[in-house]
Scaffold this active site. Structure first.
Site, PDB file in Angstrom:
ATOM      1  CG  ASP A 182     -11.149  -4.971   1.559  1.00  0.00           C
ATOM      2  OD1 ASP A 182     -11.177  -6.045   1.047  1.00  0.00           O
ATOM      3  OD2 ASP A 182     -12.927  -5.467   2.033  1.00  0.00           O
TER       4      ASP A 182
ATOM      5  CG  ASN B 182      -3.482  -8.661   5.001  1.00  0.00           C
ATOM      6  OD1 ASN B 182      -2.581  -7.184   4.884  1.00  0.00           O
ATOM      7  ND2 ASN B 182      -4.163  -9.142   4.619  1.00  0.00           N
ATOM      8  CD1 TRP B 183       2.408 -11.180   8.573  1.00  0.00           C
ATOM      9  CD2 TRP B 183       4.019 -10.999   6.735  1.00  0.00           C
ATOM     10  NE1 TRP B 183       3.513 -10.249   8.625  1.00  0.00           N
ATOM     11  CE2 TRP B 183       4.674  -9.603   7.447  1.00  0.00           C
ATOM     12  CE3 TRP B 183       5.291 -11.059   5.271  1.00  0.00           C
ATOM     13  CZ2 TRP B 183       5.453  -8.821   7.474  1.00  0.00           C
ATOM     14  CZ3 TRP B 183       5.418 -10.045   5.462  1.00  0.00           C
ATOM     15  CH2 TRP B 183       5.940  -9.278   6.521  1.00  0.00           C
TER      16      TRP B 183
ATOM     17  NE  ARG C  73      -5.233 -11.502  -4.731  1.00  0.00           N
ATOM     18  CZ  ARG C  73      -6.088 -10.593  -4.174  1.00  0.00           C
ATOM     19  NH1 ARG C  73      -7.228 -11.042  -4.806  1.00  0.00           N
ATOM     20  NH2 ARG C  73      -5.875 -10.238  -2.864  1.00  0.00           N
TER      21      ARG C  73
ATOM     22  NE  ARG D 167     -13.742  -8.401  -2.368  1.00  0.00           N
ATOM     23  CZ  ARG D 167     -14.088  -7.289  -1.052  1.00  0.00           C
ATOM     24  NH1 ARG D 167     -15.534  -7.824  -1.677  1.00  0.00           N
ATOM     25  NH2 ARG D 167     -12.772  -6.827  -0.616  1.00  0.00           N
TER      26      ARG D 167
ATOM     27  CG  ASN E 112      -6.125  -2.549  -3.684  1.00  0.00           C
ATOM     28  OD1 ASN E 112      -7.021  -1.862  -3.612  1.00  0.00           O
ATOM     29  ND2 ASN E 112      -5.241  -2.242  -2.681  1.00  0.00           N
TER      30      ASN E 112
ATOM     31  CB  ILE F  84     -12.935  -3.797  12.613  1.00  0.00           C
ATOM     32  CG1 ILE F  84     -13.258  -4.439  13.776  1.00  0.00           C
ATOM     33  CG2 ILE F  84     -14.709  -2.397  12.569  1.00  0.00           C
ATOM     34  CD1 ILE F  84     -13.317  -3.829  15.186  1.00  0.00           C
TER      35      ILE F  84
END
Length: 256
Positions: A33, A81-82, A46, A37, A35, A208
Site C-alpha cells: 500500500d 481496484n477496478w 500515480r 501517496r 504507491n 486487511i
C-alpha cells in the site's frame, strides 16, 4: 507454536542481520500500500508510484529468497481496484508484462516459482499470457514461491469455494455434515500453500482490505509506516525481527 530460545548466545543468525534461522516465517503476505501517496508527495502522476512499487517488488523478492522465506504472497490488484481511473488500471494491468519481461531471467536463476491467485476474468490477454508464460517457465523451481494476488478478493474467493463445495456435495450425494475446515481449505485458491505466518501492510493503514481473510486467521500482523516504494530490505528484516520477538499462541495460552 514457536518457542522462544532460552539462550540467545546460541541463536543462529541468517543473512548477517540477527535473524533466528529457526524462526523464519514460512509464508509472508504483504499488502503493498502507498504507491499513489508516494507519487502525490512528490507531485508525480500515480503511475510513477506504481512503477517504483514494481522496483520494490524486485528488491523484496530477492531479499525474501536470500533469507529463506518459502512463500511470499503480494496483493497486487484487488477485485475492488477496478473502480480506479481507467488509465491507472490499464497501467497496472501492463505492469506484470514489464515486470516479468525484465525480471523473469533472474527469478529463474534464483530458483523462484511464480504463481497467482485471483480471477482471470477481466484481465487483458497480454497480462494473462505473461503470467502463464512465467508460470510455465518456473513450474519446476523449488526455491521461493512468489504468489501474486491479481484481481483477488477474499470474499469472492470464499463465495467461489462455497459454490464448488455445494456442487461437489450434490454430485456425491453428501450432506452438510461433511463440511469442515479441511474441505474448505481444499477449495480455496491457496489450497497448496500454508497459511501466512506474517502479514505486513505498508503505509501505516491498519486493515486487511479483503486480503486472505480466511487464511490470515492466526497470522501475525505488522503495520509498517513506510509507503510501499520506500519499503526496502532493511524494513523487511525489521518486520521479521518483530515477528520473531512474538510468541504465537493460536488461541492457546502463553508459555510464560
Amino acid at each position: 507454536m514457536f518457542k522462544k530460545l532460552k539462550n540467545k548466545n546460541k541463536t543462529e543468525t541468517n543473512h548477517n542481520n540477527d535473524l533466528d534461522i529457526h524462526n523464519i516465517p514460512e509464508h509472508v503476505a504483504i499488502i503493498m500500500d502507498g504507491n499513489g501517496r508516494w507519487a502525490k508527495k512528490r507531485k508525480m502522476p500515480r503511475i510513477k508510484g506504481h512503477y517504483e512499487g514494481m522496483q520494490t517488488i524486485k528488491k523484496i523478492t530477492r531479499e525474501a529468497s536470500d533469507i529463506g522465506i518459502k512463500y511470499l504472497t503480494l496483493y497486487a490488484f484487488s477485485t475492488e481496484n477496478w473502480s480506479r481511473p481507467e488509465s491507472e488500471v490499464n497501467y497496472i494491468m501492463n505492469l506484470p508484462v514489464n515486470f516479468l519481461k525484465t525480471f523473469l531471467p533472474e527469478l529463474i536463476e534464483k530458483n523462484v516459482k511464480i504463481e497467482t491467485i485471483g480471477f482471470y476474468e477481466g484481465l487483458p490477454q497480454s497480462t494473462i499470457d505473461a503470467i502463464d508464460f512465467a508460470k510455465a517457465k518456473t513450474q519446476h523451481n523449488t526455491g521461493l514461491t512468489l504468489v501474486f494476488a491479481i484481481n483477488y478478493g477474499g470474499r469472492a474467493e470464499i463465495i467461489q469455494s462455497m459454490k464448488a463445495i455445494y456442487n461437489e456435495l450434490q454430485l456425491n450425494g453428501q450432506g452438510s455434515e461433511v463440511i469442515d475446515e479441511a474441505l474448505i481449505k481444499r477449495h480455496l485458491m491457496t489450497h497448496s500453500y500454508p497459511d501466512p505466518d506474517l502479514l505486513i501492510r505498508t503505509s501505516g493503514e491498519q486493515r486487511i482490505s479483503n486480503f486472505l481473510i480466511w487464511q490470515a486467521s492466526y497470522s501475525e500482523f505488522i503495520f509498517n509506516e513506510k509507503l510501499w516504494p520506500d519499503f526496502d530490505e532493511k524494513e523487511l528484516r525489521e518486520c521479521l525481527k518483530i515477528y520473531q520477538s512474538r510468541q504465537r499462541r493460536f488461541g492457546g495460552l502463553s508459555e510464560e
